[in-house]
Design an enzyme around this catalytic site. Structure first.
Site, PDB file in Angstrom:
ATOM      1  N   ARG A   1       0.816  -1.237   0.000  1.00 15.31           N
ATOM      2  CA  ARG A   1       0.000   0.000   0.000  1.00 15.31           C
ATOM      3  C   ARG A   1       0.840   1.273   0.000  1.00 15.31           C
ATOM      4  NH1 ARG A   1      -2.983  -3.040   3.842  1.00 15.31           N
ATOM      5  NH2 ARG A   1      -4.720  -4.049   2.808  1.00 15.31           N
TER       6      ARG A   1
ATOM      7  N   LYS B   1       3.078  11.535 -11.162  1.00 13.32           N
ATOM      8  CA  LYS B   1       2.264  10.668 -12.015  1.00 13.32           C
ATOM      9  C   LYS B   1       3.041   9.376 -12.238  1.00 13.32           C
ATOM     10  CE  LYS B   1      -0.519  13.914 -14.707  1.00 13.32           C
ATOM     11  NZ  LYS B   1      -0.799  14.428 -16.060  1.00 13.32           N
TER      12      LYS B   1
ATOM     13  N   GLU C   1      10.065  19.466 -24.281  1.00 17.94           N
ATOM     14  CA  GLU C   1       9.334  19.707 -23.019  1.00 17.94           C
ATOM     15  C   GLU C   1       9.858  20.978 -22.338  1.00 17.94           C
ATOM     16  OE1 GLU C   1       6.741  17.908 -22.549  1.00 17.94           O
ATOM     17  OE2 GLU C   1       7.129  15.999 -23.546  1.00 17.94           O
TER      18      GLU C   1
ATOM     19  N   LYS D   1       7.555  23.417 -13.243  1.00 18.94           N
ATOM     20  CA  LYS D   1       6.713  22.227 -13.014  1.00 18.94           C
ATOM     21  C   LYS D   1       6.323  22.135 -11.541  1.00 18.94           C
ATOM     22  CE  LYS D   1       5.278  17.749 -13.970  1.00 18.94           C
ATOM     23  NZ  LYS D   1       5.326  16.554 -14.759  1.00 18.94           N
TER      24      LYS D   1
ATOM     25  N   GLU E   1      -4.484  17.636 -11.459  1.00 17.75           N
ATOM     26  CA  GLU E   1      -4.843  18.091 -12.814  1.00 17.75           C
ATOM     27  C   GLU E   1      -6.328  18.438 -12.945  1.00 17.75           C
ATOM     28  OE1 GLU E   1      -2.674  16.093 -15.985  1.00 17.75           O
ATOM     29  OE2 GLU E   1      -4.294  16.558 -17.352  1.00 17.75           O
TER      30      GLU E   1
ATOM     31  N   ARG F   1      -2.682  22.205 -14.339  1.00 24.79           N
ATOM     32  CA  ARG F   1      -1.720  21.157 -14.721  1.00 24.79           C
ATOM     33  C   ARG F   1      -1.963  20.659 -16.141  1.00 24.79           C
ATOM     34  NH1 ARG F   1       0.805  16.235 -11.018  1.00 24.79           N
ATOM     35  NH2 ARG F   1       2.171  15.441 -12.667  1.00 24.79           N
TER      36      ARG F   1
ATOM     37  N   ASN G   1       0.088  19.776 -21.102  1.00 22.40           N
ATOM     38  CA  ASN G   1      -0.183  18.944 -22.281  1.00 22.40           C
ATOM     39  C   ASN G   1      -0.202  19.742 -23.573  1.00 22.40           C
ATOM     40  OD1 ASN G   1      -0.450  16.323 -21.132  1.00 22.40           O
ATOM     41  ND2 ASN G   1      -2.323  17.068 -20.150  1.00 22.40           N
TER      42      ASN G   1
ATOM     43  N   HIS H   1       0.105  18.067 -27.000  1.00 20.96           N
ATOM     44  CA  HIS H   1       0.029  16.619 -26.792  1.00 20.96           C
ATOM     45  C   HIS H   1      -1.154  15.965 -27.504  1.00 20.96           C
ATOM     46  CE1 HIS H   1       3.201  17.404 -23.953  1.00 20.96           C
ATOM     47  NE2 HIS H   1       3.245  16.160 -23.531  1.00 20.96           N
TER      48      HIS H   1
ATOM     49  N   HIS I   1      -0.228  13.069 -29.708  1.00 25.69           N
ATOM     50  CA  HIS I   1      -0.637  11.670 -29.483  1.00 25.69           C
ATOM     51  C   HIS I   1      -1.177  11.046 -30.764  1.00 25.69           C
ATOM     52  CE1 HIS I   1      -1.062  12.435 -24.898  1.00 25.69           C
ATOM     53  NE2 HIS I   1       0.153  12.046 -25.225  1.00 25.69           N
TER      54      HIS I   1
ATOM     55  N   HIS J   1       7.972  10.611 -28.810  1.00 29.99           N
ATOM     56  CA  HIS J   1       7.002  11.468 -28.128  1.00 29.99           C
ATOM     57  C   HIS J   1       7.343  12.965 -28.260  1.00 29.99           C
ATOM     58  CE1 HIS J   1       4.199  12.751 -25.028  1.00 29.99           C
ATOM     59  NE2 HIS J   1       5.194  13.363 -24.407  1.00 29.99           N
TER      60      HIS J   1
HETATM   61  P1  NAD Z   1      12.827   6.319 -21.900  1.00 30.30           P
HETATM   62  O1  NAD Z   1      12.734   6.076 -20.448  1.00 30.30           O
HETATM   63  O2  NAD Z   1      12.437   5.224 -22.823  1.00 30.30           O
HETATM   64  O3  NAD Z   1      14.303   6.839 -22.236  1.00 30.30           O
HETATM   65  C1  NAD Z   1      14.646   7.150 -23.567  1.00 30.30           C
HETATM   66  C2  NAD Z   1      15.879   6.352 -24.004  1.00 30.30           C
HETATM   67  O4  NAD Z   1      17.032   6.847 -23.320  1.00 30.30           O
HETATM   68  C3  NAD Z   1      15.802   4.886 -23.647  1.00 30.30           C
HETATM   69  O5  NAD Z   1      16.361   4.142 -24.698  1.00 30.30           O
HETATM   70  C4  NAD Z   1      16.676   4.776 -22.392  1.00 30.30           C
HETATM   71  O6  NAD Z   1      17.210   3.494 -22.201  1.00 30.30           O
HETATM   72  C5  NAD Z   1      17.748   5.765 -22.720  1.00 30.30           C
HETATM   73  N1  NAD Z   1      18.477   6.371 -21.597  1.00 30.30           N
HETATM   74  C6  NAD Z   1      18.013   6.762 -20.396  1.00 30.30           C
HETATM   75  N2  NAD Z   1      18.954   7.462 -19.751  1.00 30.30           N
HETATM   76  C7  NAD Z   1      20.034   7.488 -20.534  1.00 30.30           C
HETATM   77  C8  NAD Z   1      21.327   8.077 -20.411  1.00 30.30           C
HETATM   78  N3  NAD Z   1      21.656   8.849 -19.379  1.00 30.30           N
HETATM   79  N4  NAD Z   1      22.204   7.881 -21.408  1.00 30.30           N
HETATM   80  C9  NAD Z   1      21.869   7.155 -22.511  1.00 30.30           C
HETATM   81  N5  NAD Z   1      20.653   6.606 -22.703  1.00 30.30           N
HETATM   82  C10 NAD Z   1      19.756   6.776 -21.711  1.00 30.30           C
HETATM   83  O7  NAD Z   1      11.932   7.583 -22.326  1.00 30.30           O
HETATM   84  P2  NAD Z   1      11.777   9.052 -21.732  1.00 30.30           P
HETATM   85  O8  NAD Z   1      11.709   9.925 -22.907  1.00 30.30           O
HETATM   86  O9  NAD Z   1      12.754   9.331 -20.654  1.00 30.30           O
HETATM   87  O10 NAD Z   1      10.338   8.974 -21.040  1.00 30.30           O
HETATM   88  C11 NAD Z   1       9.183   8.630 -21.763  1.00 30.30           C
HETATM   89  C12 NAD Z   1       8.191   8.031 -20.800  1.00 30.30           C
HETATM   90  O11 NAD Z   1       7.874   8.994 -19.804  1.00 30.30           O
HETATM   91  C13 NAD Z   1       6.864   7.650 -21.464  1.00 30.30           C
HETATM   92  O12 NAD Z   1       6.465   6.396 -20.987  1.00 30.30           O
HETATM   93  C14 NAD Z   1       5.899   8.718 -20.984  1.00 30.30           C
HETATM   94  O13 NAD Z   1       4.573   8.251 -20.884  1.00 30.30           O
HETATM   95  C15 NAD Z   1       6.468   9.048 -19.637  1.00 30.30           C
HETATM   96  N6  NAD Z   1       6.140  10.384 -19.136  1.00 30.30           N
HETATM   97  C16 NAD Z   1       5.672  10.479 -17.872  1.00 30.30           C
HETATM   98  C17 NAD Z   1       5.378  11.706 -17.345  1.00 30.30           C
HETATM   99  C18 NAD Z   1       4.924  11.809 -15.924  1.00 30.30           C
HETATM  100  O14 NAD Z   1       4.520  12.902 -15.509  1.00 30.30           O
HETATM  101  N7  NAD Z   1       4.992  10.753 -15.166  1.00 30.30           N
HETATM  102  C19 NAD Z   1       5.578  12.882 -18.105  1.00 30.30           C
HETATM  103  C20 NAD Z   1       6.080  12.747 -19.394  1.00 30.30           C
HETATM  104  C21 NAD Z   1       6.366  11.486 -19.900  1.00 30.30           C
HETATM  105  N1  GLY Z   2       3.640  15.601 -17.960  1.00 31.42           N
HETATM  106  C1  GLY Z   2       2.356  16.029 -17.573  1.00 31.42           C
HETATM  107  C2  GLY Z   2       2.166  16.118 -16.096  1.00 31.42           C
HETATM  108  O1  GLY Z   2       3.009  15.800 -15.315  1.00 31.42           O
HETATM  109  O2  GLY Z   2       1.120  16.513 -15.703  1.00 31.42           O
END
Ligand code: NAD
Ligand code: GLY
Length: 359
Positions: A118, A140, A182, A224, A234, A238, A242, A245, A249, A261
């Site tokens: 939990r 998130k 971003e 942020k 949100e 918040r 997007n 987005h 998307h 993305h």
């Molecule tokens: P990712 O985690 O897939 O990383 C991108 C690539 O970089 C991957 O191949 C990874 O292995 C590589 N990598 C990571 N760190 C590295 C480093 N220091 N050196 C070399 N390679 C490295 O993708 P991302 O762009 O970091 O994140 C995308 C994800 O985040 C999606 O799933 C999206 O839905 C999510 N997201 C979440 C939020 C949130 O608020 N929680 C906001 C935006 C995006």
């Molecule tokens: N990336 C969108 C959020 O955190 O709300």
């Protein structure tokens, strides 16, 4: 030397530490870490940075779970496997989960932390630019379902975020540029002065000049943190995060093997700006500045060719759609944006058409 920003959420407030060479300082930055720690990371990040983190946390009982690379790894299958690891090692409620990686690792590990017994302590050590400026801050967490992205998840804030900007040097140019999309988003929706700074320093950023990168990460996290503190769940403000987005998307869903993305968000942001320009609500030079900055950061500003009916189908699946009506985040000036219900599809289609590839 590092900066510290606080995400102000009363008793759930937490620090974001930002600086260079911070992995080596983890024990000092996170003195409250419990003895039992699970580090979740992936096969790309582990060979690069896991040893440094393990060394810094030497006196703790560390277990590591390494997942594969890519968005497909943000799955219920991996969620189950990480739970199996925690249970196999007899972890109890006093443990902590550390996410060491990009947004995929962070979202997955965060959902594990939110639900194991939990809820246990959670720490983010983001290693992509996108994760450092966006996904590691704000709580998130989620995994994907075959029916859609992020369909299963929770709001669950970390205890702390440690951002070592040095680890961005190993990112691919493409992943790095996606993070810049971003960063630029924050300037457009919230801070005209920051947008101007980004314009003046775009080439320093593209070349990953350390001081410029650290400032861009810091300012993005400040914005942020401010938005999350004002609207954690949100309900209103918040949603502005997007920007671009809903269009993005649609591009991602239809071109998942060729568009990342951040790239889709960049092209989507240009469409949102064009829509407002056509409505006479965003001055032409401001729309142009948005496009020019994205281009200067090596991001695409023209969407792929796609039938308008397909755009409409994908955009209707957006989480912001309410009672079947599109709600778009739209820039009203550089430094300001609004969330608006849009019923005039023809105008949206005109903006999409103008910003898309043609034969
Ligand atoms: P990712 O985690 O897939 O990383 C991108 C690539 O970089 C991957 O191949 C990874 O292995 C590589 N990598 C990571 N760190 C590295 C480093 N220091 N050196 C070399 N390679 C490295 O993708 P991302 O762009 O970091 O994140 C995308 C994800 O985040 C999606 O799933 C999206 O839905 C999510 N997201 C979440 C939020 C949130 O608020 N929680 C906001 C935006 C995006
Ligand atoms: N990336 C969108 C959020 O955190 O709300």
């Amino acid at each position: 030397m590092h900066h510290c920003i606080t995400v102000g959420l009363d008793e759930r407030s937490y620090p974001i530490y930002i600086g260079r060479d911070l992995f080596a300082q983890l024990s000092r930055l996170l003195p409250q870490l419990p003895k039992q720690i699970l580090i979740v990371t992936n096969q790309i990040v582990a060979p690069l940075y896991l040893a440094a983190v393990q060394q810094a946390l030497g006196e703790h009982r560390l277990v590591t779970h390494v997942i594969g690379d890519g968005e497909a790894e943000k799955s219920l299958h991996n969620y189950q496997q990480i739970m199996d690891t925690l249970i196999a090692h007899n972890f109890n409620r006093d443990c902590a989960v550390i996410a060491l990686g990009g947004g995929v690792v962070g979202d997955l590990a965060g959902f594990v932390a939110a639900t194991f017994q939990r809820g246990v302590s959670f720490y983010q050590i983001p290693t992509t630019l996108l994760a450092q400026v966006d996904s590691s801050v704000g709580g998130k967490t989620a995994v994907n379902h075959p029916g859609g992205k992020n369909l299963i998840g929770a709001f669950y804030q970390p205890q702390a975020v440690v951002i070592d900007t040095d680890c961005l040097v190993t990112l691919t140019d493409r992943d790095y540029a996606c993070g810049l999309a971003e960063v630029i988003k924050y300037g457009i929706i919230h801070d005209a002065e920051f947008f101007g700074w980004l314009e003046a320093h775009s080439q320093d950023l593209v070349h990953r000049e350390p001081q410029a990168v650290t400032y861009a990460v810091r300012r993005s996290c400040e914005i942020k943190a401010e938005i999350v503190a004002a609207d954690e769940r949100e309900q209103n403000q918040r949603a502005l995060l997007n920007l671009g987005h809903t269009f993005g998307h649609a591009i991602e869903a239809s071109h998942y093997d060729s568009w990342h993305h951040g790239e889709a968000v960049a092209a989507g942001t240009v469409i949102a700006a064009e829509f407002m320009r056509q409505q006479g609500e965003l001055a032409e030079p401001e729309a142009q500045r948005i496009k020019t900055l994205l281009q200067a950061c090596n991001l695409p500003v023209v969407a792929p060719k796609m039938p308008l009916s397909q755009w409409q189908d994908y955009m209707q699946r957006d989480k912001k759609v309410k009672a079947g009506q599109l709600r778009l985040v739209l820039p009203t000036a550089i430094g300001a944006a609004c969330l608006r219900t849009v019923t005039d599809w023809d105008s949206v289609a005109r903006a999409i058409d103008r910003c898309s590839e043609h034969d």
